[in-house]
Design an enzyme around this catalytic site. Sequence first.
Site, PDB file in Angstrom:
ATOM      1  N   GLY A   1       0.824  -1.200   0.000  1.00 38.72           N
ATOM      2  CA  GLY A   1       0.000   0.000   0.000  1.00 38.72           C
ATOM      3  C   GLY A   1       0.859   1.250   0.000  1.00 38.72           C
ATOM      4  O   GLY A   1       2.070   1.204   0.186  1.00 38.72           O
ATOM      5  N   SER A   2       0.206   2.383  -0.187  1.00 34.99           N
ATOM      6  CA  SER A   2       0.918   3.657  -0.235  1.00 34.99           C
ATOM      7  C   SER A   2       1.423   4.051   1.143  1.00 34.99           C
ATOM      8  O   SER A   2       0.975   3.531   2.162  1.00 34.99           O
ATOM      9  CB  SER A   2      -0.009   4.756  -0.768  1.00 34.99           C
ATOM     10  OG  SER A   2      -0.981   5.076   0.216  1.00 34.99           O
TER      11      SER A   2
END
Length: 138
Positions: free
Chosen positions: A63-64
């Site tokens: 994920g970011s």
Amino acid sequence: MTIKNYKCHKISEGQASGEVLFSKDGICFYLIDPKTGVVIQKNHCLFGKSIAGKVLVFPNGTGSSVVQADGMYQLKMNHNEPKAMIVKNADTTLVASSIIMDMPLVDKVEEDFEKEINNKDVVKVNATEGIIKLLKKV
């Protein structure tokens, strides 16, 4: 009583003890319910299981950076974060978040660790000294 020690590399110092929980999948902390610590990502190997209070062993974060950091923060604020983390491939966000959240994080663990340790075994991660101690085999 220590049964066996395993060497590791400190990323974020500190120490904590708890049950081991292995994940073969990367972890996106944003896809963990902060109120329960339960993984809600449907296709994840830990779906429906809680990481709260565990020594989490996983390959990498996913994920970011914003999603990862916020997910870890929400877990910590609800007291449902892992006690310590053991990772194979640490990324910048995971490292920075662990330091900010004051959570022990290590990598480069001796190969025998994954061969000899199972879910629910109890270990003490002493990231500061670079040692994982097996305390109890289940």
